[in-house]
Write an enzyme that holds these catalytic residues in place. Sequence first.
Site, mmCIF file in Angstrom:
data_model
loop_
_atom_site.group_PDB
_atom_site.id
_atom_site.type_symbol
_atom_site.label_atom_id
_atom_site.label_comp_id
_atom_site.label_asym_id
_atom_site.label_seq_id
_atom_site.Cartn_x
_atom_site.Cartn_y
_atom_site.Cartn_z
ATOM 1 C CB SER A 46 -0.921 0.005 1.225
ATOM 2 O OG SER A 46 -0.172 -0.221 2.412
ATOM 3 C CD GLU A 181 -7.481 -5.364 1.025
ATOM 4 O OE1 GLU A 181 -6.355 -5.903 1.057
ATOM 5 O OE2 GLU A 181 -7.678 -4.209 0.617
HETATM 6 O O1 KIV Z 1 -0.546 -3.402 1.453
HETATM 7 C C1 KIV Z 1 -1.251 -3.336 2.471
HETATM 8 O O2 KIV Z 1 -1.199 -2.372 3.247
HETATM 9 C C2 KIV Z 1 -2.161 -4.436 2.744
HETATM 10 C C3 KIV Z 1 -3.202 -4.216 3.791
HETATM 11 C C4 KIV Z 1 -4.310 -3.394 3.227
HETATM 12 C C5 KIV Z 1 -3.704 -5.475 4.363
HETATM 13 O O3 KIV Z 1 -2.088 -5.458 2.117
#
Ligand code: KIV
Length: 264
Positions: A46, A181
């Site tokens: 993310s 998710e």
């Molecule tokens: O990349 C990320 O932060 C994630 C979370 C949303 C679980 O995979």
Amino acid sequence: MKKVTITDLMAWKKEGRKFATITAYDASFAGLFEEQGIPVILVGDSLGMVLQGKSDTLSVTVEEIAYHTRSVRAGSPNTLLMADMPFMSYSTPEKACESAAELMRAGANMVKIEGGAWLADTVTALTERAVPVCAHLGLTPQSVNIFGGFRVQGRDADKAEQMVKDALALEKAGAQVILLECVPATLAARIAETVSVPVIGIGAGKGTDGQILVMHDILGISANYIPKFSKNYLAETGDIRKAVAQYVSDVESGTFPGPEHTFN
Ligand code: KIV
């Protein structure tokens, strides 16, 4: 905080003790999260969206995750640290082992990969070589171009059954944590009851063993958008430490997520 291990998470699942986890990308926030009692931190891909301003996670590299993993490890020495394996960095078991080695050397305790039963060989290759694996199911953001957007997954009966089978296959292959998710709460609760490893949810209702949120969402940093499944704890408390402490306490008491954060 005493060093947190996968054995602790397994024990908490057996005891029915819920735990809060969060993403982090630097030493300062990681330190604050550890200080406030967060036992598990994810260096998520993310970061492509929240740090780099991209519209998805696909351009993130292993080197970038390793860089942020080193920073987070420096700030939170006792947290169980998961690092995301970026898009295409685990397209074969061999490639997965090379990518994972870099992340483990950077300080990760576990790597996270996105996908279902097709990853079983990769999970086995990693775990046999001493790399613990978290398997991410449901809305797997690296598949955004297959899904046609960031959409809730597992809403129809066939897809829901497939997700249960995927979770069982990944557990059998050696995955020690499952992350779900954006899946309906009833499906997530069923998966958490079916597998014996801890299940962490985001947008997956309150039936999972742990919860995870992106740190920018709980601090209300993404100015124009907060996902339905998240909560701006900074707005509620007016202080970063209090915001994190409130999140931890709401997860542990089962107050978060509420029905307003949940997909049915
Ligand atoms: O990349 C990320 O932060 C994630 C979370 C949303 C679980 O995979």
